[in-house]
Scaffold this active site. Structure first.
Site, short mmCIF file in Angstrom:
data_model
loop_
_atom_site.label_atom_id
_atom_site.label_comp_id
_atom_site.label_asym_id
_atom_site.label_seq_id
_atom_site.Cartn_x
_atom_site.Cartn_y
_atom_site.Cartn_z
N HIS B 40 0.41 -1.43 0.00
CA HIS B 40 0.15 0.02 0.07
C HIS B 40 0.49 1.55 0.05
O HIS B 40 0.82 2.37 -0.88
CB HIS B 40 -1.19 -0.14 0.78
CG HIS B 40 -2.15 -0.68 0.51
ND1 HIS B 40 -1.80 -2.18 0.74
CD2 HIS B 40 -3.17 0.04 0.18
CE1 HIS B 40 -3.66 -2.31 1.17
NE2 HIS B 40 -3.82 -1.34 0.23
N LYS B 105 -9.64 -7.89 8.69
CA LYS B 105 -10.46 -7.87 10.21
C LYS B 105 -9.99 -7.21 11.28
O LYS B 105 -9.03 -5.94 10.85
CB LYS B 105 -9.19 -9.53 10.32
CG LYS B 105 -8.84 -9.10 10.80
CD LYS B 105 -7.68 -10.32 11.82
CE LYS B 105 -6.18 -10.61 11.87
NZ LYS B 105 -5.80 -9.51 13.55
S1 SF4 Z 1 -5.39 -15.52 13.95
FE1 SF4 Z 1 -3.59 -14.54 15.60
S2 SF4 Z 1 -1.99 -15.12 14.53
FE2 SF4 Z 1 -3.59 -15.22 12.70
S3 SF4 Z 1 -4.26 -13.45 12.25
FE3 SF4 Z 1 -5.78 -13.70 13.77
S4 SF4 Z 1 -3.81 -12.61 15.46
FE4 SF4 Z 1 -2.17 -12.92 13.41
#
Ligand code: SF4
Lengths: 280, 186
Positions: B40, B105
């Site tokens: 980015h 996320k």
């Molecule tokens: S599950 Fe844990 S290691 Fe995997 S992206 Fe999420 S925070 Fe990071």
């Protein structure tokens, strides 16, 4: 003196790197299942289902459960009657990490320098905590740590007058502020006492415990249960999108501290709560 | 039971992006481009210099992911989302340049939401840590730019029934806020 060769250490570390990333612990799986039964949010249930299915695929196909295969954090307990032969222990551990991350097709996420930001391309150096213990064994624990959850962690130098309430509020607020960033449901590692860095190491060590286990002191065991209940009332739930399962567990470790201090640390751990150990 | 899933095809139009509402469960089929922090930064620097991006962003969904290495015989390694707030500084520029969606996320910031409202774009969340499961819906992936960035290189992906949830929409709808409020027992 009992001799342990670096060859054996290299091989063991490499295998631990892979199995930690491929196989989610039974304690975490059981906690996910119990959470699913209780989760009332349909979105949350769907997410918990995906997480469980993901763990099954990772184990069956020997692929990492998460693409962030983490910083290789190790706790190594060296029995004082052990003699390492064939080379340097730290180097052997790093070589094991190098091989494990290569052979396991694990992601290399380590930068040699925090501001110049150039990848070392083999996921070394590992971050190793050494301890000397009685006996003639060598215990190696690896806990690959992803960035997303680590970034939501914090150390706070509370005032002694803040007391237990102050610590509890700090923990709950830390989880609240983390929202969906650390991939909830999370495991919350809490370190109380020690020094500035000591509290952080306690919090990290707490994450090595089995989910469902309790602090040996009933006072802190009750605090673990109370915190879990409070955290799951926040409502942010799986991935922060709403639900009752924000955390699968709260694990507290404590240590002595200075008369002027009350250090507290929260180490956030995602549901990919990876740790594996071996005794040589 | 989860709500019924909507099938959507990418690239999206601005109108299609506006039709999606926070809380919608979707299965995405079509193209997607991947980029994380380092890519980015390079792309926004290219825009600043008035240069073209390594791909035409019109209607595209940008997936915030740095996959693990591809095992022989597979299309891609494990490939779950990374945390999106780190792209808050860049996402508005990408939306302005034509992108209609982001996928990652965790909640995105106010500046991004403003750009989503103004231009018509949507933010999808996919399950962080469900990387091996998600990889099954990625049928093809090829590095198209910044190969030197390794896991952070820009990839073009072909996806089929990729599972995601509309987390923040072009009308200010925000499942992080609404979902938490709904289930809060405080
Ligand atoms: S599950 Fe844990 S290691 Fe995997 S992206 Fe999420 S925070 Fe990071």
């Amino acid at each position: 003196m009992r001799e342990i060769s670096t060859d054996k250490i290299i091989k063991t570390v490499a295998e631990l790197c892979m199995s930690a990333n491929f196989e989610l612990g039974d304690d975490v799986k059981a906690a996910l299942k119990a959470a699913y039964e209780k989760e009332t949010s349909p979105v949350g249930r769907g997410i918990l289902e995906q997480i469980t299915e993901n763990a099954e695929i990772a184990r069956a196909e020997s692929v990492p459960m998460c693409q962030d295969t983490g910083y290789a954090v190790l706790f190594v307990e060296i029995g004082q009657d052990v003699k390492i032969t064939g080379g340097n222990l730290r180097e052997a551990i790093n070589e094991g990490v190098r091989r494990g991350y290569k052979d396991g097709y694990l992601r290399k996420s380590i930068l040699g320098d925090p501001l110049k930001r150039v990848n070392t391309k083999d996921n070394t150096p590992a971050l190793i905590h050494f301890d000397i213990v009685d006996g003639d064994k060598l215990k190696i624990i690896i806990a690959p740590k992803g960035g997303g959850a680590e970034n939501m962690s914090e150390v706070r130098m509370l005032k002694p007058s803040d007391g237990a309430e102050g610590v509890k509020n700090f923990v709950v607020e830390r989880v609240r502020k983390s929202g969906g960033n650390p991939c909830p449901p999370v495991v919350v590692g809490v370190g109380i006492g020690g020094t500035f860095e000591g509290s952080a190491i306690l919090a990290k060590k707490a994450l090595l415990r089995q989910l469902g286990s309790h602090h040996p002191d009933p006072f802190y065991a009750a605090m673990e249960d109370e915190l879990l209940e409070r955290i799951n009332k926040i409502g942010s739930g799986p991935q922060g999108l709403g639900g009752n399962t924000t955390a699968l567990g709260v694990l507290i470790e404590t240590g002595p501290c200075h008369i002027a201090s009350l250090p507290a640390a929260v180490n956030m751990q995602c549901h990919a709560a990876r740790h594996k150990s071996a005794v040589l | 039971m989860s709500k019924e899933k909507k099938h959507i095809r990418t690239p999206l139009t601005r109108e299609q992006a506006r039709e999606l509402k926070a809380g919608d469960n979707v299965l995405i089929t079509g193209t997607m481009y991947t980029a994380r922090d380092a890519a980015h930064k390079k792309m926004v620097e290219a825009l600043d210099r008035g240069e073209k991006l390594p791909f035409d962003p019109a209607g595209q969904v940008i997936y915030y992911v740095g996959p693990s290495p591809t095992k022989p015989g597979k299309a891609i390694g494990s490939a779950g989302p990374t945390t999106s707030y780190r792209m808050d500084a860049y996402a508005p520029r990408m939306i302005e340049a034509g992108s209609c969606g982001m996928l990652g996320k965790g909640e995105m910031g106010k500046g991004v939401v403003e750009a989503m409202k103004k231009h018509g774009a949507v933010y999808f969340a996919t399950v962080g840590g469900a990387a091996a499961l998600i990889a099954r819906s990625i049928k093809k992936a090829e590095v198209i730019a910044y190969e030197d960035l390794g896991a952070e290189a820009v990839r073009k992906m072909e996806v089929e029934n990729f599972p995601a949830i509309v987390a923040q929409d072009a009308h200010g709808g925000n499942l992080y806020v609404e979902g938490t409020k709904k289930y809060s027992k405080e």
